[in-house]
Design a protein around this motif. Structure first.
Motif, PDB file in Angstrom:
ATOM      1  N   ILE A  10      36.057  44.171  41.701  1.00 18.83           N
ATOM      2  CA  ILE A  10      37.061  44.318  40.647  1.00 18.83           C
ATOM      3  C   ILE A  10      37.397  45.788  40.439  1.00 18.83           C
ATOM      4  CG2 ILE A  10      37.496  44.027  38.173  1.00 18.83           C
ATOM      5  CD1 ILE A  10      35.679  41.477  38.376  1.00 18.83           C
ATOM      6  N   LEU A  11      36.367  46.625  40.391  1.00 18.27           N
ATOM      7  CA  LEU A  11      36.579  48.052  40.183  1.00 18.27           C
ATOM      8  C   LEU A  11      37.367  48.669  41.329  1.00 18.27           C
ATOM      9  CD1 LEU A  11      33.066  48.919  38.757  1.00 18.27           C
ATOM     10  CD2 LEU A  11      35.237  49.214  37.538  1.00 18.27           C
ATOM     11  N   SER A  12      37.110  48.203  42.533  1.00 18.49           N
ATOM     12  CA  SER A  12      37.852  48.690  43.693  1.00 18.49           C
ATOM     13  C   SER A  12      39.348  48.456  43.511  1.00 18.49           C
ATOM     14  CB  SER A  12      37.359  47.988  44.961  1.00 18.49           C
ATOM     15  OG  SER A  12      38.159  48.317  46.065  1.00 18.49           O
ATOM     16  N   ARG A  13      39.702  47.249  43.089  1.00 16.07           N
ATOM     17  CA  ARG A  13      41.113  46.915  42.879  1.00 16.07           C
ATOM     18  C   ARG A  13      41.694  47.683  41.696  1.00 16.07           C
ATOM     19  NH1 ARG A  13      44.556  42.861  44.922  1.00 16.07           N
ATOM     20  NH2 ARG A  13      43.697  42.156  46.900  1.00 16.07           N
ATOM     21  N   LEU A  14      40.945  47.779  40.610  1.00 17.35           N
ATOM     22  CA  LEU A  14      41.433  48.496  39.429  1.00 17.35           C
ATOM     23  C   LEU A  14      41.762  49.947  39.778  1.00 17.35           C
ATOM     24  CD1 LEU A  14      39.141  47.190  36.541  1.00 17.35           C
ATOM     25  CD2 LEU A  14      41.641  47.122  36.574  1.00 17.35           C
ATOM     26  N   CYS A  15      40.912  50.568  40.566  1.00 15.43           N
ATOM     27  CA  CYS A  15      41.167  51.954  40.966  1.00 15.43           C
ATOM     28  C   CYS A  15      42.465  52.064  41.756  1.00 15.43           C
ATOM     29  CB  CYS A  15      40.005  52.483  41.802  1.00 15.43           C
ATOM     30  SG  CYS A  15      38.466  52.710  40.879  1.00 15.43           S
TER      31      CYS A  15
ATOM     32  N   ALA B  42      38.415  39.880  33.857  1.00 13.73           N
ATOM     33  CA  ALA B  42      37.489  39.427  34.895  1.00 13.73           C
ATOM     34  C   ALA B  42      36.238  40.297  34.923  1.00 13.73           C
ATOM     35  CB  ALA B  42      38.187  39.448  36.250  1.00 13.73           C
ATOM     36  N   TYR B  43      36.418  41.594  34.686  1.00 20.96           N
ATOM     37  CA  TYR B  43      35.286  42.535  34.687  1.00 20.96           C
ATOM     38  C   TYR B  43      34.250  42.137  33.637  1.00 20.96           C
ATOM     39  CZ  TYR B  43      32.748  46.972  34.342  1.00 20.96           C
ATOM     40  OH  TYR B  43      31.769  47.939  34.322  1.00 20.96           O
ATOM     41  N   GLU B  44      34.714  41.654  32.499  1.00 21.01           N
ATOM     42  CA  GLU B  44      33.805  41.252  31.418  1.00 21.01           C
ATOM     43  C   GLU B  44      33.055  39.971  31.762  1.00 21.01           C
ATOM     44  OE1 GLU B  44      36.301  40.826  28.034  1.00 21.01           O
ATOM     45  OE2 GLU B  44      36.889  42.938  27.973  1.00 21.01           O
ATOM     46  N   ILE B  45      33.656  39.118  32.578  1.00 18.97           N
ATOM     47  CA  ILE B  45      33.114  37.784  32.852  1.00 18.97           C
ATOM     48  C   ILE B  45      32.329  37.742  34.165  1.00 18.97           C
ATOM     49  CG2 ILE B  45      33.714  35.364  33.274  1.00 18.97           C
ATOM     50  CD1 ILE B  45      36.311  35.978  31.611  1.00 18.97           C
TER      51      ILE B  45
ATOM     52  N   LYS C 134      33.418  54.382  36.053  1.00 20.57           N
ATOM     53  CA  LYS C 134      32.650  53.127  36.169  1.00 20.57           C
ATOM     54  C   LYS C 134      32.495  52.734  37.628  1.00 20.57           C
ATOM     55  CE  LYS C 134      33.794  51.050  31.693  1.00 20.57           C
ATOM     56  NZ  LYS C 134      34.505  49.942  30.987  1.00 20.57           N
ATOM     57  N   ALA C 135      33.566  52.922  38.387  1.00 19.99           N
ATOM     58  CA  ALA C 135      33.515  52.600  39.814  1.00 19.99           C
ATOM     59  C   ALA C 135      32.491  53.473  40.530  1.00 19.99           C
ATOM     60  CB  ALA C 135      34.891  52.772  40.436  1.00 19.99           C
ATOM     61  N   ILE C 136      32.442  54.745  40.159  1.00 16.08           N
ATOM     62  CA  ILE C 136      31.474  55.658  40.763  1.00 16.08           C
ATOM     63  C   ILE C 136      30.044  55.218  40.455  1.00 16.08           C
ATOM     64  CG2 ILE C 136      30.547  58.016  40.598  1.00 16.08           C
ATOM     65  CD1 ILE C 136      33.510  58.949  40.324  1.00 16.08           C
ATOM     66  N   GLU C 137      29.816  54.688  39.259  1.00 13.66           N
ATOM     67  CA  GLU C 137      28.484  54.182  38.891  1.00 13.66           C
ATOM     68  C   GLU C 137      28.042  53.070  39.833  1.00 13.66           C
ATOM     69  OE1 GLU C 137      28.562  52.978  34.823  1.00 13.66           O
ATOM     70  OE2 GLU C 137      29.118  54.970  34.081  1.00 13.66           O
ATOM     71  N   TYR C 138      29.007  52.318  40.355  1.00 10.36           N
ATOM     72  CA  TYR C 138      28.711  51.225  41.296  1.00 10.36           C
ATOM     73  C   TYR C 138      28.873  51.665  42.753  1.00 10.36           C
ATOM     74  CZ  TYR C 138      28.564  47.651  37.608  1.00 10.36           C
ATOM     75  OH  TYR C 138      28.223  46.883  36.513  1.00 10.36           O
ATOM     76  N   ASP C 139      29.034  52.965  42.984  1.00  8.86           N
ATOM     77  CA  ASP C 139      29.242  53.511  44.331  1.00  8.86           C
ATOM     78  C   ASP C 139      30.452  52.892  45.026  1.00  8.86           C
ATOM     79  OD1 ASP C 139      27.259  55.435  44.381  1.00  8.86           O
ATOM     80  OD2 ASP C 139      25.739  54.074  45.154  1.00  8.86           O
TER      81      ASP C 139
ATOM     82  N   THR D 242      33.891  53.510  46.491  1.00  6.20           N
ATOM     83  CA  THR D 242      34.535  54.728  46.993  1.00  6.20           C
ATOM     84  C   THR D 242      35.906  54.979  46.377  1.00  6.20           C
ATOM     85  OG1 THR D 242      35.390  53.493  48.901  1.00  6.20           O
ATOM     86  CG2 THR D 242      33.303  54.665  49.183  1.00  6.20           C
ATOM     87  N   GLU D 243      36.613  53.910  46.006  1.00  4.98           N
ATOM     88  CA  GLU D 243      37.930  54.089  45.385  1.00  4.98           C
ATOM     89  C   GLU D 243      37.839  54.849  44.068  1.00  4.98           C
ATOM     90  OE1 GLU D 243      38.307  50.564  48.107  1.00  4.98           O
ATOM     91  OE2 GLU D 243      36.819  51.296  46.657  1.00  4.98           O
ATOM     92  N   GLY D 244      36.683  54.782  43.393  1.00  8.44           N
ATOM     93  CA  GLY D 244      36.494  55.548  42.161  1.00  8.44           C
ATOM     94  C   GLY D 244      36.465  57.037  42.440  1.00  8.44           C
ATOM     95  N   TYR D 245      35.715  57.426  43.465  1.00  4.27           N
ATOM     96  CA  TYR D 245      35.675  58.836  43.872  1.00  4.27           C
ATOM     97  C   TYR D 245      37.068  59.306  44.278  1.00  4.27           C
ATOM     98  CZ  TYR D 245      30.548  58.428  44.186  1.00  4.27           C
ATOM     99  OH  TYR D 245      29.223  58.261  43.896  1.00  4.27           O
ATOM    100  N   ASN D 246      37.763  58.463  45.023  1.00  2.00           N
ATOM    101  CA  ASN D 246      39.083  58.808  45.529  1.00  2.00           C
ATOM    102  C   ASN D 246      40.078  59.017  44.394  1.00  2.00           C
ATOM    103  OD1 ASN D 246      40.644  59.203  47.984  1.00  2.00           O
ATOM    104  ND2 ASN D 246      41.773  57.373  47.393  1.00  2.00           N
ATOM    105  N   GLY D 247      40.073  58.091  43.442  1.00  2.00           N
ATOM    106  CA  GLY D 247      41.012  58.189  42.319  1.00  2.00           C
ATOM    107  C   GLY D 247      40.766  59.418  41.468  1.00  2.00           C
ATOM    108  N   LEU D 248      39.502  59.675  41.159  1.00  2.17           N
ATOM    109  CA  LEU D 248      39.159  60.830  40.326  1.00  2.17           C
ATOM    110  C   LEU D 248      39.445  62.132  41.079  1.00  2.17           C
ATOM    111  CD1 LEU D 248      38.059  61.141  37.455  1.00  2.17           C
ATOM    112  CD2 LEU D 248      35.765  61.364  38.423  1.00  2.17           C
ATOM    113  N   ALA D 249      39.206  62.112  42.382  1.00  2.00           N
ATOM    114  CA  ALA D 249      39.484  63.307  43.191  1.00  2.00           C
ATOM    115  C   ALA D 249      40.969  63.663  43.135  1.00  2.00           C
ATOM    116  CB  ALA D 249      39.058  63.065  44.634  1.00  2.00           C
TER     117      ALA D 249
END
Length: 321
Positions: A204-209, A193-196, A227-232, A234-241
């Protein structure tokens, strides 16, 4: 009552077009007032869509009825208007009349009505009638099965939608797999879905995280968190943290973890899930009083948060209350 988003689309195929190009509202209104029966249909469309005038469903219904009196099958158009008025009873009646007069496309509108009143079994039967010529019907059938919590049929129909070229089904299938905690399968479909679905990428990134965190954030999760962080997201920051804080596939770095949480809270200071992570980190680094303040802030923002959500932080803080 659960609401479904109903796509309102009126398509009029003119058997005899009296215009050399698409007419204006003023032209159609004048022609209709002079008794041009073809203009009745056009005028109904203009009032229903708001093209050249304000949306006026009752007025649209009036002109579609005049078209019906002159031999046109505009019952589906009337059904669409009644959906716009949230009058499902009249909409159902109109769509049934359209079907009786040979308009099989009306099964779609009828299915939407049954969805709107939560009669999902009846909706499924309607969508099945149009599935042979409309690739999106399988997704609507899948949606109904999802409401009925028949996840096996839901998944099967989203897959049939994909097989028939409905690429939007990748996203929905990815969400369904997450809802039933089949995160690896969810990741597979969300990546497609991310590609399309480029406009849906933050969602999508929120759910993937979230899915990656539920499978202990393997090393491939790092690239998706970034990638999620690039789109701001928050789940990306949370996961990496979390990966930095606990040293999961990254060198343990508590300061970096706290920096990432601070960046997430800069985007939304009242994000209770990010605050929960901050509380967890503070508690585990011995800052109990600061963690208690975070807990109280979460409850101020969302008093029932921990009735529906459990977390590492909640289990820890309970011991200190």
């Amino acid at each position: 009552m659960k609401k479904v988003i109903l796509t309102f689309c009126l398509i009029i195929t003119m058997s005899c077009c009296v215009y050399s190009q698409r007419p204006t509202f003023a032209q159609v209104l004048n022609a209709a007032q002079e008794g041009d029966v073809n203009a009745y249909r056009w005028l109904g469309l203009f009032y229903a869509s708001g093209e050249g005038t304000n949306i006026n469903y009752p007025e649209a219904i009036k002109w579609f009825k005049k078209a019906i009196e002159n031999g046109f099958n505009e019952y589906s158009s009337i059904g669409d208007c009644y959906i716009g008025l949230n009058n499902y009873s009249e909409a159902i009646s109109s769509y049934k009349k359209a079907i009786e007069n040979g308009d099989n496309n009306a099964y779609y509108g009828l299915g939407n009505c049954y969805m709107g009143i939560e009669n999902y079994t009846a909706a499924i039967e309607c969508y099945k009638k149009v599935a042979y010529f409309d690739k999106h019907a399988y997704s609507y059938i899948a949606m109904c099965y999802n409401y009925l919590k028949n996840y096996s049929e839901c998944i099967n129909n989203y897959k049939m939608a994909i097989d028939n070229g409905d690429t939007s089904a990748y996203l929905m299938l990815g969400f369904v797999y997450g809802d039933i905690e089949r995160y690896q399968d969810g990741i597979k479909y969300l990546k497609k879905a991310y590609e399309i679905e480029t406009e849906e990428r933050p969602r999508i990134l929120s759910r993937l995280c979230l899915y990656y965190e539920n499978i202990d954030s393997p090393i491939e999760a790092i690239s998706w968190f970034n990638k999620a962080i690039e789109y701001d997201v928050t789940e990306g920051y949370n996961g990496l943290a979390h990966m930095y804080f606990y040293g999961k596939n990254l060198k343990k770095d508590v300061n970096e973890a706290l920096k990432l949480i601070s960046k997430a809270l800069a985007l939304d200071e009242n994000d209770v899930f990010i605050l929960d992570t901050k509380g967890e980190f503070l508690y585990k680094t011995g800052k109990i009083d600061a963690a208690k303040k975070i807990y109280n802030k979460i409850l101020q923002i969302e008093p029932d948060h921990y009735k529906d959500n459990t977390s590492t932080f909640f289990e820890l803080i309970k011991k200190s209350l």
